[in-house]
Design a protein around this motif. Structure first.
Motif, PDB file in Angstrom:
ATOM      1  N   TYR A  36      -8.197   2.622  -7.268  1.00  0.00           N
ATOM      2  CA  TYR A  36      -8.068   1.181  -7.051  1.00  0.00           C
ATOM      3  C   TYR A  36      -9.345   0.453  -7.505  1.00  0.00           C
ATOM      4  O   TYR A  36      -9.275  -0.539  -8.226  1.00  0.00           O
ATOM      5  N   ILE A  60      -0.989   3.204  -8.990  1.00  0.00           N
ATOM      6  CA  ILE A  60      -1.129   1.955  -8.238  1.00  0.00           C
ATOM      7  C   ILE A  60      -0.757   0.809  -9.167  1.00  0.00           C
ATOM      8  O   ILE A  60      -1.109   0.820 -10.345  1.00  0.00           O
ATOM      9  N   ASP A  62      -1.086  -3.454  -8.877  1.00  0.00           N
ATOM     10  CA  ASP A  62      -1.549  -4.583  -8.068  1.00  0.00           C
ATOM     11  C   ASP A  62      -1.615  -5.822  -8.954  1.00  0.00           C
ATOM     12  O   ASP A  62      -2.519  -5.962  -9.780  1.00  0.00           O
ATOM     13  N   TRP A  71       1.553   1.370  -3.839  1.00  0.00           N
ATOM     14  CA  TRP A  71       1.127   2.767  -3.985  1.00  0.00           C
ATOM     15  C   TRP A  71       2.354   3.551  -4.418  1.00  0.00           C
ATOM     16  O   TRP A  71       3.353   3.584  -3.701  1.00  0.00           O
TER      17      TRP A  71
END
Length: 166
Positions: A36, A60, A62, A71
């Motif tokens: 991340y 991941i 985002d 996730w």
């Protein structure tokens, strides 16, 4: 947490299918945290474990926008629908952008960080990002799906046009 080096093409780990995650302990959590941080540092919206040198089925996505990260551990595509062509890039291919056709809608069955299963449906850009990362886990790279390469100049022109229309 640590920023890891992003593995770039043509590293062989990028084109190998990844192994399922079976241990959801501290080692996995540390890897996910590192992934991340690495993704954020690289200004990405998604990253898969092989992009940091780990051959496991973990990724991941985002998109920011006030949403929690998605996730994707041991993800499987359950259904897709529609079709859309848009521009993609990849952290493992710095400076390469291209038009890629992908399904507009995706339904995915995956595990959270704690191992619990969930189902997710996504559309448009979110679906595109999820499918891009799942491709990484299957050893499929986006350059094999490019219909047309887009130059950085074209990207800048598109961004300027988009700003002008807001």
């Amino acid at each position: 947490m640590a920023i890891r080096k992003i593995v770039e093409h043509p590293s062989p780990i990028l084109s190998k299918p990844c192994k399922p995650v079976t241990d959801f302990g501290a080692e996995l959590h540390a890897l996910l945290d590192d992934m991340y941080e690495t993704m954020i540092e690289a200004d990405g919206i998604g990253i898969a474990a092989p992009q940091v040198g780990e051959g496991i089925r973990a990724a991941i996505v985002d998109l920011g926008e006030g949403q929690d990260p998605i996730w994707l551990i041991n993800p499987e595509v359950v259904a897709t629908g529609g079709s859309e062509t848009d521009i993609e890039g990849c952290l493992s291919f710095p400076g390469l952008y291209g038009e890629v056709e992908r399904p507009f809608h995706v339904k995915v069955h995956a595990q959270e960080r704690d191992g619990s299963w969930y189902e997710l449906e996504a559309e448009d850009y979110e679906a595109r990002a999820i499918l891009h990362e799942i491709d990484h886990l299957d050893g499929v790279l986006f350059d094999s799906k490019i219909i047309r390469i887009v130059t950085e100049e074209e990207l800048e022109e598109m961004a300027a046009e988009e700003e002008g229309s807001e």
